[in-house]
Scaffold this motif. Structure first.
Motif, PDB file in Angstrom:
ATOM      1  N   THR A 140       4.382   7.133   2.257  1.00  0.00           N
ATOM      2  CA  THR A 140       4.662   5.971   3.098  1.00  0.00           C
ATOM      3  C   THR A 140       4.241   4.711   2.357  1.00  0.00           C
ATOM      4  N   LEU A 150       7.160   2.931  10.639  1.00  0.00           N
ATOM      5  CA  LEU A 150       5.988   3.557  11.249  1.00  0.00           C
ATOM      6  C   LEU A 150       5.654   2.832  12.541  1.00  0.00           C
ATOM      7  N   THR A 160      -8.937   0.156   6.203  1.00  0.00           N
ATOM      8  CA  THR A 160      -8.378   1.504   6.304  1.00  0.00           C
ATOM      9  C   THR A 160      -9.489   2.500   6.587  1.00  0.00           C
ATOM     10  N   VAL A 199       3.044   0.560   3.206  1.00  0.00           N
ATOM     11  CA  VAL A 199       2.666  -0.452   4.195  1.00  0.00           C
ATOM     12  C   VAL A 199       2.606  -1.799   3.478  1.00  0.00           C
ATOM     13  N   ARG A 236      -3.710   6.769  -3.526  1.00  0.00           N
ATOM     14  CA  ARG A 236      -2.803   5.662  -3.251  1.00  0.00           C
ATOM     15  C   ARG A 236      -2.654   4.785  -4.487  1.00  0.00           C
ATOM     16  N   ILE A 253      -4.315   2.387   9.034  1.00  0.00           N
ATOM     17  CA  ILE A 253      -4.418   0.980   8.681  1.00  0.00           C
ATOM     18  C   ILE A 253      -4.770   0.230   9.958  1.00  0.00           C
ATOM     19  N   TYR A 267       0.857  -1.191   0.000  1.00  0.00           N
ATOM     20  CA  TYR A 267       0.000   0.000   0.000  1.00  0.00           C
ATOM     21  C   TYR A 267       0.895   1.243   0.000  1.00  0.00           C
ATOM     22  N   LYS A 317       4.052  -4.277   8.175  1.00  0.00           N
ATOM     23  CA  LYS A 317       5.100  -3.285   8.420  1.00  0.00           C
ATOM     24  C   LYS A 317       4.831  -2.039   7.586  1.00  0.00           C
ATOM     25  N   GLY A 318       5.127  -0.884   8.162  1.00  0.00           N
ATOM     26  CA  GLY A 318       4.974   0.376   7.444  1.00  0.00           C
ATOM     27  C   GLY A 318       6.237   1.206   7.548  1.00  0.00           C
ATOM     28  N   TYR A 319       6.499   1.999   6.490  1.00  0.00           N
ATOM     29  CA  TYR A 319       7.725   2.793   6.456  1.00  0.00           C
ATOM     30  C   TYR A 319       7.462   4.154   5.826  1.00  0.00           C
ATOM     31  N   LYS A 320       8.158   5.163   6.330  1.00  0.00           N
ATOM     32  CA  LYS A 320       8.205   6.474   5.680  1.00  0.00           C
ATOM     33  C   LYS A 320       9.303   6.432   4.636  1.00  0.00           C
ATOM     34  N   VAL A 335      -0.882   6.524   8.940  1.00  0.00           N
ATOM     35  CA  VAL A 335      -0.120   6.548   7.702  1.00  0.00           C
ATOM     36  C   VAL A 335      -0.305   7.905   7.040  1.00  0.00           C
TER      37      VAL A 335
END
Length: 261
Positions: A51, A147, A63, A53, A70, A38, A29, A94-97, A47
């Protein structure tokens, strides 16, 4: 069945998914703009734009939040297994910037992939896999900021109902009735059914079947257990009833579902 798909979507108003989702493929995502939550495992991950996910197969999630844009990547497990040595791929959400200097390039690659997918270009799977591989490489070499999960109250959620869904998620293999839940969580039947429907947009019975079928799909996909064994492991009293409910919810029989994976 091997596949990779790219899907672009945007919405200009607030929106909360009314039902949980659970599928047998990876969902990646990418939030290009806006703010979302999320929601999974009765927790939520805030989020923001730029980013990514990564949601593995068989995770129940949804969501909610404001307007957004997106691009999602849907990829089958057998194709995703090519990247299991990648540090950002795991069997948990897992989520990340994304680092700012990489966002324009990643967005451009995502847009190209969605155009290839929409045009249904010949051999597009190879092209899309090449783009996806490049995106994963860029994510891996950038300094991703993980995140954080928010363990506080989930916005707009009835937390007594959250406790009940947690119980169902844990005890789905056992006999569960509305009357049992009322007694254990101190509800009247009418109040529980009304509040559960408001919070989850489905009945308690439908939610129990959703959890059981989702876990059955996971076992059919990841194990060689006999189908009758899977039925009992997922809380069904008989193979016939399991097969009936599975086909009603999934659209194919358990044996056919297993063969197509």
């Amino acid at each position: 069945m091997k596949f990779i798909e790219f899907e672009k979507f945007e919405r200009s108003t607030n929106y909360a998914m009314s039902e949980l989702q659970c599928h047998d493929f990876y969902e990646i995502y990418f939030l290009l703009s806006g703010k979302r939550n999320i929601v999974f495992d009765n927790k939520f991950m805030p989020v923001e734009e730029n980013t990514v996910v990564i949601i593995p197969p068989f995770f129940m999630h949804r969501t909610e939040g404001g307007s957004y844009k997106r691009i999602n990547v849907y990829i089958s497990s057998d194709l995703m297994n090519r990247f299991t040595d990648n540090s950002i791929i795991d069997n948990t959400v897992k989520g990340y910037k994304i680092q700012e200097k990489y966002t324009c390039l990643i967005h451009s690659l995502l847009n190209v992939a969605t155009e290839i997918h929409s045009a249904n270009i010949e051999a597009d799977t190879d092209n899309k896999m090449a783009i996806f591989h490049t995106i994963l490489y860029l994510l891996t070499i950038s300094s991703l900021t993980p995140l954080e999960l928010n363990n506080n109250e989930i916005p707009s959620f009835d937390h007594q109902i959250v406790n009940i869904t947690e119980y169902i998620n844990t005890h789905f293999c056992e006999k569960i009735t509305v009357e049992m839940l009322c007694k254990q969580f101190f509800f009247t039947k009418s109040n529980l059914c009304r509040r559960f429907k408001q919070a989850m947009n489905c009945s308690i019975t439908d939610y129990i079947y959703f959890v059981r079928i989702s876990n059955a799909k996971h076992l059919l996909f990841t194990t060689d257990f006999p189908i009758e064994d899977i039925a009992f492991r997922c809380g069904f009293d008989s193979l016939n009833y399991f097969s009936l409910m599975f086909k009603k919810k999934v659209g194919v029989s358990p044996s056919k579902y297993r063969k197509t994976q």
